[in-house]
Scaffold this active site. Sequence first.
Site, PDB file in Angstrom:
ATOM      1  N   TYR A 120      38.405  55.911  38.352  1.00 42.70           N
ATOM      2  CA  TYR A 120      39.400  55.450  37.372  1.00 42.70           C
ATOM      3  C   TYR A 120      40.163  56.629  36.759  1.00 42.70           C
ATOM      4  O   TYR A 120      40.654  56.546  35.635  1.00 42.70           O
ATOM      5  CB  TYR A 120      38.751  54.618  36.266  1.00 42.70           C
ATOM      6  N   TYR A 324      43.885  41.348  38.110  1.00 45.72           N
ATOM      7  CA  TYR A 324      43.295  42.680  38.195  1.00 45.72           C
ATOM      8  C   TYR A 324      43.021  43.024  39.664  1.00 45.72           C
ATOM      9  O   TYR A 324      42.590  42.189  40.439  1.00 45.72           O
ATOM     10  CB  TYR A 324      42.004  42.673  37.396  1.00 45.72           C
ATOM     11  N   HIS A 414      45.366  50.219  40.701  1.00 40.87           N
ATOM     12  CA  HIS A 414      44.993  50.085  39.294  1.00 40.87           C
ATOM     13  C   HIS A 414      46.166  50.333  38.349  1.00 40.87           C
ATOM     14  O   HIS A 414      46.047  51.031  37.344  1.00 40.87           O
ATOM     15  CB  HIS A 414      43.840  51.033  38.947  1.00 40.87           C
TER      16      HIS A 414
END
Length: 463
Positions: A120, A324, A414
């Site tokens: 991330y 998502y 993302h």
Amino acid sequence: MAENPISELPSDKNQSAMGTKYSSSLVPAAIVVFPVSGKVLMWAADLPGGFGNDTSNSGRTVTSVFDPDSCTITEREVASTNHNMFCHGLSLDLMDRMSIYDETLDVWTSGLNMMTGRGYHAQATLSDGRIFTIGGSWSGPLGGKNGEIFDPLLNTWSWLHECIVAPMLTNDSRGIFCADNHPWLFGWKNGSVFQAGPSKAMNWYGASGSGSHFHAGYRGSDADSMNGNAIIFDAINGKILTLGGAPSYSAEYSTTAAYVITINEPFTESSVKVVEPMHYPRAYANSLYAIQWTDVNATLSPELWNPKTERFTVIAQMSVPRTYYSTAILLPDATVLTGGGGLCWAFCNDPSANHFDIQIFQPPYLLNSDNYTASRPKIISVSTKTVTVGSSLRVSTNVMSKEFAFLRYGSATHSINTDQLIKGKGKALNRNIGILIPGYWMLFAISTAGVPSVAETILVKPS
């Protein structure tokens, strides 16, 4: 979210259309457009519809390639790298290599390990072709994820100890595990990087020596905006649009907030202007739409942002919720490929949240006022397909073109797409290597009616 501003649209030109939907065997959580072939590489995780559950083969990644010309998808499992390529940083270097895939050789190889484990995080290609990364406590040790730099020519990772992560942390309810996630990074002049969010504090990072840091001010009255988004829509003038997000990674309401940040010289304070908000609150958003992890409360209406009026317009509603782990990316024919959503950890409680498909979106600039396909200009020839910063490029078109747009090829995962930059519209290549980042770019001719051509691919090399 914001449209990729190839042309400024008349106020009445807000038609758009979702095209054919193509079934895929995986949920595309990451996506890259190949500059040489125009094909699209997509991948999920160790499983086609989930991640972290295949203990028998945790070192594989399920991938596929979409060919826009033949409208076919070819599946491929990558196990040779012994790497589940999920929740990664993503960059295209100037040799047309994305992470450890080489398009020209069609080969995946194991890359050199970073200085610390990350997940991330985000990364950005710099003006000298090196790649900067920071953050990422979702994987590896918690906290202390200061910057490091990858040199694709030397194939080395090195710490940038003075590129400290602490100033860009959000006040996330889940602590450091989420506080350094998904930074909004932009490569800029003289090897610098601007971090526009998601923290309310903005920062400059320098990649020389052991690195450097400078506080660039705050994003107006905006709060921390985790899983919001930022787009550099005018690189010549240093204009960045930021959108939405929430104070924490989960269990918080997202916002409609929109700001325009202006950056100039590195390591100086930026200026921030609040602009008219979006019509819908958004988090986990891509270039053209909003997404959530489940389909509940998913926003199906994309919004188009016009940089001239600084206003949002709601356009054609989507038929598939893009939640998502969905993606969106600009293709060389000026359409937008959207896909995915879902990809739960282990298994989805609601299997219908997994969207095993992609779809082509036709933005308003490709349609006439009656919603039929607009007549497009054509690039007949270019004097060279390889340029250096500050050099000239002669272009011939079949009709009068009022201007050209130059956009770097993108890669998205993302909600982060640090590769795609727009040089802006005009008739000259910029002479500042910090603005014209090395790598592959798309050159569009724009007709007097504001309609773009299919792009020619141009390789920009460092001076």
